[in-house]
Design a protein around this motif. Sequence first.
Motif, short mmCIF file in Angstrom:
data_model
loop_
_atom_site.label_atom_id
_atom_site.label_comp_id
_atom_site.label_asym_id
_atom_site.label_seq_id
_atom_site.Cartn_x
_atom_site.Cartn_y
_atom_site.Cartn_z
N UNK A 1 0.85 -1.15 0.03
CA UNK A 1 -0.05 0.01 -0.01
C UNK A 1 0.76 1.30 0.11
N UNK A 2 2.05 1.11 0.63
CA UNK A 2 3.11 2.44 0.67
C UNK A 2 3.55 2.63 -0.61
N UNK A 3 3.82 1.55 -1.53
CA UNK A 3 4.47 1.67 -2.69
C UNK A 3 3.39 2.18 -3.77
N UNK A 4 2.48 1.04 -3.96
CA UNK A 4 1.24 1.34 -4.87
C UNK A 4 -0.04 1.03 -4.43
N UNK A 5 -0.60 2.29 -3.76
CA UNK A 5 -1.92 1.97 -3.07
C UNK A 5 -3.05 0.98 -3.21
N UNK B 1 -12.67 -8.00 5.51
CA UNK B 1 -13.49 -6.91 5.29
C UNK B 1 -12.52 -5.65 5.20
N UNK B 2 -12.78 -5.07 4.02
CA UNK B 2 -11.98 -3.62 3.78
C UNK B 2 -12.84 -2.21 4.06
N UNK B 3 -12.49 -1.25 4.58
CA UNK B 3 -13.15 -0.15 4.63
C UNK B 3 -12.71 0.61 3.40
N UNK B 4 -13.53 1.45 2.76
CA UNK B 4 -13.35 2.21 1.36
C UNK B 4 -13.62 3.59 1.64
N UNK B 5 -12.61 4.60 1.42
CA UNK B 5 -12.78 5.83 1.67
C UNK B 5 -11.93 6.77 0.62
N UNK B 6 -12.55 8.01 0.51
CA UNK B 6 -11.79 8.95 -0.55
C UNK B 6 -10.39 9.59 0.14
N UNK B 7 -9.57 9.90 -0.88
CA UNK B 7 -8.43 10.53 -0.14
C UNK B 7 -8.12 11.88 -1.25
N UNK B 8 -7.55 12.82 -0.44
CA UNK B 8 -6.89 14.07 -1.52
C UNK B 8 -8.22 14.27 -2.59
N UNK B 9 -7.57 14.36 -3.74
CA UNK B 9 -8.36 14.90 -4.89
C UNK B 9 -9.84 14.09 -5.09
N UNK C 1 -8.67 1.61 -0.45
CA UNK C 1 -9.13 0.39 0.66
C UNK C 1 -8.22 0.25 1.83
N UNK C 2 -8.74 0.26 2.85
CA UNK C 2 -7.89 -0.25 3.89
C UNK C 2 -8.35 -1.69 5.06
N UNK C 3 -7.71 -2.52 5.11
CA UNK C 3 -8.25 -3.74 5.85
C UNK C 3 -8.84 -3.23 7.22
N UNK C 4 -9.68 -3.91 7.68
CA UNK C 4 -10.10 -3.46 8.98
C UNK C 4 -9.17 -4.32 10.20
N UNK C 5 -9.18 -3.77 11.36
CA UNK C 5 -8.12 -4.30 12.30
C UNK C 5 -8.98 -5.50 12.55
N UNK C 6 -7.96 -6.53 13.31
CA UNK C 6 -8.50 -7.71 13.80
C UNK C 6 -9.69 -7.64 14.77
#
Length: 300
Positions: free
Chosen positions: A191-195, A220-228, A271-276
């Motif tokens: 995710x740090x290299x290619x989100x 389960x992944x949470x979806x959110x907008x970033x930046x532009x 996309x960000x995986x939710x915590x355990x």
Amino acid sequence: AFSQEEPEERIRIGFAEFENKAYAVGNMETIFGEVPTETQFTMDSFLDMVSTALVKTRRFECLERSRLDALLQEQGMGAAGLIDPETAAQSGQLKGVHFLLTGTVDTAGIDTNIIKTRGYSQETKTFRFGASFKLIDAQTGRIVMSEFVDMEQKIAAPVATKNYASASTSQNYIADVLRKAALQVGFLVANAIDPVKVTAVSGDSVKINYGAGFIEEGQIYKIFPEGEMAELNDLGFDEVARVRITTVRPTESFAEVVEGDAGNVYEGFSCQKISLNDEQEYITNEEKKKRDALGSRFGY
């Protein structure tokens, strides 16, 4: 219908020095006796899992420490400048490697908690694993990411009274914890290299730009907008939906929206995986819904 894409070029990641500062790594014992040597934590086993998670994405190629050392020697360089951020920029002449991964395993051992009351005792043993790591741009020496993963799993829960004793354990607890930690490291590095992003939306289904590796069905992944993207869609930077992975292919995944409005999900969202803990809470709530539905159906 969604189309499938294949990455054109793989990014090369060199595994630099990983220091083992973990406590209780050797001769770990449980109430069932000493843990077999082949199931104990080793640095190589953990790094192999991280490498596998990254390589399976078909976006990355990982160089083990021995291969990285050989490459450094070929180019007349040493490994000393790869660890210290102050001197890491000296590795800017390193050819054939885009990023360097280094870190420290801080925790890998068993904690014991004993509860005793009159005529009753319970002993809980938990395997804990924690590691901090850094991702360094091999061309500039810039630290791209600095993160920490922390995992644990209960391995034994014996209960005893004057007339009764029982115990349960998971024999694969070390491998389970290391695997979860490796998947998390793989996600953070990638995710740090290619989100990780949404690449297409169709009804309540979305396509994600990563597949096999650190993404698995049921996650389960949470979806959110970033930046532009946040400004363009006037949705702020907050989570707009959650999706559950339904299909994993070699280079992409598909998911269904399980929380939130699919109409607020757009191509390019992160996309960000939710915590355990959140994942376990979600699973528990889903099981409760099924029990409640059965109860209503059969009248109990």
